[in-house]
Write a protein that holds these residues in place. Structure first.
Motif, short mmCIF file in Angstrom:
data_model
loop_
_atom_site.label_atom_id
_atom_site.label_comp_id
_atom_site.label_asym_id
_atom_site.label_seq_id
_atom_site.Cartn_x
_atom_site.Cartn_y
_atom_site.Cartn_z
N LYS A 178 5.97 6.58 6.27
CA LYS A 178 5.48 5.26 6.67
C LYS A 178 6.55 4.18 6.51
O LYS A 178 6.60 3.24 7.28
N THR A 179 7.37 4.30 5.49
CA THR A 179 8.40 3.28 5.28
C THR A 179 9.53 3.44 6.30
O THR A 179 10.20 2.47 6.62
N MET B 248 1.48 13.01 -0.90
CA MET B 248 1.37 11.54 -0.93
C MET B 248 2.75 10.89 -0.84
O MET B 248 2.93 9.90 -0.12
N LYS C 92 0.83 -1.20 0.00
CA LYS C 92 0.00 0.00 0.00
C LYS C 92 0.87 1.26 0.00
O LYS C 92 0.59 2.22 -0.69
N VAL C 93 1.94 1.23 0.78
CA VAL C 93 2.85 2.38 0.86
C VAL C 93 3.56 2.59 -0.48
O VAL C 93 3.68 3.71 -0.96
N GLN D 272 1.16 4.01 -2.92
CA GLN D 272 0.92 5.42 -2.63
C GLN D 272 2.08 6.28 -3.13
O GLN D 272 1.87 7.36 -3.66
N LYS D 273 3.28 5.77 -3.00
CA LYS D 273 4.45 6.52 -3.46
C LYS D 273 4.41 6.70 -4.98
O LYS D 273 4.60 7.79 -5.48
N GLN E 82 4.14 11.25 2.72
CA GLN E 82 3.47 10.35 3.66
C GLN E 82 3.96 8.93 3.49
O GLN E 82 4.17 8.21 4.47
N SER E 83 4.17 8.50 2.26
CA SER E 83 4.64 7.13 2.03
C SER E 83 6.08 6.95 2.52
O SER E 83 6.42 5.90 3.04
#
Length: 82
Positions: A79-80, A72, A5-6, A9-10, A75-76
């Motif tokens: 998250k990583t 976006m 998902k990440v 999103q990237k 955010q990705s």
């Protein structure tokens, strides 16, 4: 599952940035090549380009899409890292 998902999103963010840049360039082409020859003063020119030109929606939406794409991607990346 979360990693896919990440990554998605990237890449979606990168695509949005590219589409936004293309839209912004297309919207500014008339402002750079067509409107300067119309005999307007500097303030009239910028007022027309920013507020009245028919192509203004292209570069305005393009800038919004670029900003959304950057958000976006950021955010990705966050998250990583976590």
């Amino acid at each position: 599952m979360i990693m896919k998902k990440v990554v998605g999103q990237k890449w979606s963010g990168i695509v949005l940035v590219l589409l936004g840049v293309i839209s912004t360039i297309i919207g500014w082409i008339p402002a750079v090549f067509v409107y300067p020859g119309k005999g307007m003063s500097s303030s009239e020119y910028w007022s027309f380009v920013l507020l009245k030109a028919p192509e203004r929606w292209l570069w305005q939406i393009g800038i919004l899409v670029v900003v959304a794409g950057i958000i976006m991607v950021n955010q990705s990346v966050k998250k990583t890292k976590s």
